[in-house]
Scaffold this motif. Structure first.
Motif, short mmCIF file in Angstrom:
data_model
loop_
_atom_site.label_atom_id
_atom_site.label_comp_id
_atom_site.label_asym_id
_atom_site.label_seq_id
_atom_site.Cartn_x
_atom_site.Cartn_y
_atom_site.Cartn_z
N GLY A 1 0.80 -1.22 0.00
CA GLY A 1 0.00 0.00 0.00
C GLY A 1 0.83 1.27 0.00
O GLY A 1 0.38 2.32 -0.45
N ALA A 2 2.08 1.16 0.51
CA ALA A 2 2.98 2.32 0.51
C ALA A 2 3.61 2.54 -0.86
O ALA A 2 4.36 3.50 -1.05
N GLY A 3 3.32 1.65 -1.80
CA GLY A 3 3.86 1.80 -3.15
C GLY A 3 5.09 0.96 -3.44
O GLY A 3 5.72 1.13 -4.48
N ILE A 4 5.42 0.05 -2.52
CA ILE A 4 6.58 -0.81 -2.72
C ILE A 4 6.18 -2.02 -3.56
O ILE A 4 5.20 -2.70 -3.23
N PRO A 5 6.88 -2.31 -4.65
CA PRO A 5 6.56 -3.48 -5.46
C PRO A 5 6.76 -4.77 -4.65
O PRO A 5 7.80 -4.97 -4.03
N VAL A 6 5.74 -5.62 -4.67
CA VAL A 6 5.77 -6.89 -3.96
C VAL A 6 5.37 -8.01 -4.91
O VAL A 6 4.40 -7.87 -5.66
N LYS A 7 6.10 -9.11 -4.87
CA LYS A 7 5.72 -10.29 -5.65
C LYS A 7 5.59 -11.50 -4.72
O LYS A 7 6.31 -11.62 -3.73
N ILE A 8 4.63 -12.38 -5.07
CA ILE A 8 4.33 -13.55 -4.26
C ILE A 8 4.27 -14.79 -5.14
O ILE A 8 4.08 -14.70 -6.35
#
Length: 224
Positions: free
Chosen positions: A149-156
């Motif tokens: 939500g803070a704009g950090i790219p996350v992958k799962i």
């Protein structure tokens, strides 16, 4: 790196080891091994040009330049253990001093203090990427949704099995890895370990693995 090259070249007549400002030695310490070797190569080529033009003291200037680069190379190999705050404090220090990139491949993140440090990196312009496990991000207390939500790219991952890695790469020159999950329990109660190293070959292999996973896994959308 070009500005470091320019600094040395401009002082080809007057470079002294004990007169180099901290701003330059600090920049030298932030170079990884690949960049250090590239800078040396540039200076050697410049030394050949200066020598061909009849410039005096080229050899001594080049020796001093390379000595300075080697002396201020950043080397770090440490092991930390928990329970206790040693691992967490080291991670906080590394995040606080990150200036370019933070790539984290972490099974689970529930420690909100470490999550705030990650967000702080992002806010000051550090390029942050996170890979984590799809099931663990659903746990109570997980900070992953907040980080996305803070704009950090996350992958799962999307698998019946776990993305169980626990490693990170800071500024492309420091790798951290070990059993430590980024949780309060790991800090306060568990027997855990963390290795932090600047050894080029190790950092490079972790960097390659992170990018392999990043290209294969699935992006987490904010609010998902």
């Amino acid at each position: 790196m070009q500005d470091l090259f320019n600094y040395f070249v401009k002082r080809c007549d007057s470079l002294l080891e004990n007169e180099v400002p901290k701003s330059i030695t600090g920049r030298l310490k932030r170079l990884n091994r690949k960049d250090r070797e590239a800078l040396k190569k540039m200076l050697i080529e410049k030394g050949k040009e200066l020598e061909a033009s009849g410039h005096s003291h080229v050899i001594s200037w080049l020796e001093t330049s390379i000595t300075l680069i080697n002396e201020h190379a950043f080397h770090f190999n440490r092991v930390f253990f928990s329970p206790g705050n040693d691992i967490k404090n080291e991670i906080k220090t590394l995040l606080d001093h990150a200036s370019q990139t933070v790539d984290l491949c972490i099974f689970t993140i529930t420690d909100n203090e470490l999550a705030r440090r990650i967000i702080s990196c992002h806010k000051r312009g550090v390029k942050v990427r996170i890979i984590t496990d799809d099931e663990k991000m659903e746990d109570n207390g997980s900070e992953i949704a907040k980080l996305a939500g803070a704009g950090i790219p996350v992958k799962i991952d999307h698998s019946h099995y776990h993305m169980h890695n626990k490693f990170g790469i800071i500024d492309g020159k420091i790798a951290i890895t070990g059993s430590f999950n980024w949780t309060y329990t790991a800090t306060k109660h568990n027997q855990e370990n963390l290795v932090a190293t600047t050894k080029f070959e190790i950092v490079q292999q972790y960097d390659e693995e992170f990018n392999r996973l990043w290209n294969e896994l699935f992006e987490l959308k904010a609010g998902q």
